[in-house]
Design an enzyme around this catalytic site. Structure first.
Site, short mmCIF file in Angstrom:
data_model
loop_
_atom_site.label_atom_id
_atom_site.label_comp_id
_atom_site.label_asym_id
_atom_site.label_seq_id
_atom_site.Cartn_x
_atom_site.Cartn_y
_atom_site.Cartn_z
N SER A 1 0.85 -1.18 0.00
CA SER A 1 0.00 0.00 0.00
C SER A 1 0.89 1.24 0.00
CB SER A 1 -0.88 0.01 1.25
OG SER A 1 -0.04 0.13 2.39
N LYS A 2 0.28 2.37 -0.26
CA LYS A 2 1.03 3.64 -0.30
C LYS A 2 1.84 3.84 0.97
CE LYS A 2 -0.01 6.57 -3.83
NZ LYS A 2 -1.24 6.89 -4.48
N ARG A 3 1.20 3.53 2.09
CA ARG A 3 1.83 3.76 3.37
C ARG A 3 3.12 2.94 3.51
NH1 ARG A 3 0.61 1.86 8.67
NH2 ARG A 3 -0.78 0.32 7.76
#
Ligand code: GLU
Length: 464
Positions: free
Chosen positions: A238-240
């Site tokens: 994910s982006k995180r």
């Protein structure tokens, strides 16, 4: 043996993310390793979602990572005639056929198959109908009904699929546009690609593509499907957790060489070596050592690799990278940055950290900001005496070298029977505006130079 040709074939429907960049790197390395060619193809057949902006962004990322490509960039959108020529050839040879089934009819076929516990697929209704072109008609591939399609994946090993499991895929849509599988096969063949390395989300397409190679009478390239990169939670990245575009890593202050090194190690290994120069990677890369299980993205490891690269560079090599993270109004000369960089190298993880850590070097004594809490705690009257005394002795020191500064400070401490801490804290605070900073006291003074050192010591004394 024919020359190795590998390719990267991004769809310009988004930025180049690190997963795609890693796949591209593997393909690039394989070509460079074998003195082959690495070709780049923009798969922009989806006119709705493809943009020139994304193409430019992908090219910028490729360049930033140092992945050069050979020959002209190929755009699929410019090759429709080529694709259609081969579709016509397959039609002429009876290896493809026109189909007038509506999407609703095909859906119904799939549902029926599912109800009967068969694999949902187009049932081949039009295979022998011999209808010609017409509105809303598609061209389908007359896929073999019996036997198996097998290949040995460079990463996953042998893969074999019953031909009966695959339906007659569409080659040309009703709007006249070719489909992905057809276009990719025509491209990879005409671009003389010998090794197809791509993400394993494409592994199910490969048997279909192999059938097309065979129908067209072409040699089948070798295939390798690279497993996904997962987040630390073992879920889709994910982006995180790092699923960012490659250029975001530039914006965060990573070195492209470090990103390359990190990404290649994410799925490829050579013993337990971690740090590889580009030349070493080109020399050592092989597909045999590509792992077949998903890799887990680890920002801490990337940080570590980046800091190793920062440490290994010469200060001159780091000047421009660091400068790009300095506030625009900073007018420091290269030579000045070069002088402070050795103090930052052992501590900074990124260019951005280097720039942030150096802030106090880049203002003049009059405007240096002092940490108020530290001032209240450290600048006691005793400290004032110490600062004044040291200032006088440094002012009188014509040499102003590491040795002379050390002699002054040590002599002072001995005379006054003080511990180093007595000067360490107030002097560091005087020079840097805070009690934590990179570098030893003498190194800090040497970077600042005599005038600036004295100006800061005097300003601090005035603050007490
Ligand atoms: N354009 C495809 C993608 O971006 C890659 C196709 C391929 O490598 O064969 O996923």
């Amino acid at each position: 043996m024919s020359k190795t040709v590998t390719r990267f074939a991004p769809s310009p429907t988004g930025h180049l993310h690190i997963g795609g960049a890693r796949t591209a790197l593997f393909a690039w390395l394989l070509a460079r390793r074998n003195d082959g060619r690495f070709v780049l193809r923009i798969e922009d057949t989806d006119r709705q979602r493809s943009t020139q902006e994304y193409t430019d962004a992908i090219l910028e990322s490729m360049k930033w990572l140092g992945m050069d490509w050979d020959g002209e960039l190929v755009y699929q959108s410019e090759r429709f005639d080529l694709y259609n020529g081969y579709i016509d050839q397959l039609l002429d040879e009876g290896k493809a056929y026109w189909c007038d089934c509506t999407p609703e009819q095909v859906d119904a076929m799939r549902e029926k198959a599912m109800k009967e516990k068969r694999k949902p697929k187009y049932d081949g209704s039009c295979r022998e109908k011999n209808i010609g072109p017409g509105e809303n008609r598609v061209v389908r591939f007359k896929a073999p009904l019996e036997g198996r399609t097998s290949f040995t994946d460079m990463i996953k090993g042998p893969i074999s699929v019953e031909n009966a499991e695959m339906d007659d895929m569409i080659l040309r849509r009703s709007d006249g546009s070719p489909t992905y599988n057809l276009a990719v096969v025509v491209d990879d063949h005409t671009m003389e690609v010998t090794e197809v390395l791509r993400g394993d989300d494409h592994v199910n397409n490969t048997p279909r593509q192999i059938q097309l190679y065979k129908a067209l009478g072409w040699d089948v390239p070798r295939f390798g499907h690279v497993p996904m990169i997962l987040g630390p939670d073992k879920k889709k990245l994910s982006k995180r957790h790092g699923a960012l575009s490659v250029m975001e890593y530039q914006k965060m202050g990573y070195l492209p060489e470090a990103v390359v090194n990190y990404l290649v190690r994410l799925g490829w290994s050579h013993g337990d070596q971690e740090i590889f120069s580009r030349e070493e990677l080109v020399k050592l890369f092989n597909t045999e050592s590509l792992g077949n299980s998903p890799s887990v993205f680890d920002t801490k490891k990337l940080d570590w690799v980046n800091s190793e690269y920062i440490k290994a560079k010469t200060p001159a090599d780091l000047v421009s990278g660091m400068r790009s993270f300095l506030p625009e109004d900073v007018e420091a000369e290269d030579a000045y940055l070069e002088k402070m960089i050795p103090l930052l190298q052992p501590r900074a993880t990124t260019f951005k950290e280097m720039a942030d850590m150096a802030d106090f070097f880049l203002v003049s004594a009059e405007v240096l900001e002092y940490d108020e809490k530290a001032v209240a705690k450290v600048f006691k009257p005793e400290a004032l005496e110490i600062l004044k005394e040291l200032t006088a002795r440094i002012e009188a020191d014509a040499e102003f070298s590491h040795d002379s500064l050390e002699a002054i400070c040590k002599g002072f401490l001995e005379e006054k029977e003080l511990k180093f801490k007595a000067i360490g804290q107030p002097v560091r605070l005087a020079l840097c505006g805070r009690t934590q900073s990179p570098g030893g006291l003498y190194d800090l003074m040497l970077v600042l130079g005599k005038d600036e050192t004295l100006a800061r010591l005097k300003r601090a004394a005035a603050l007490v």
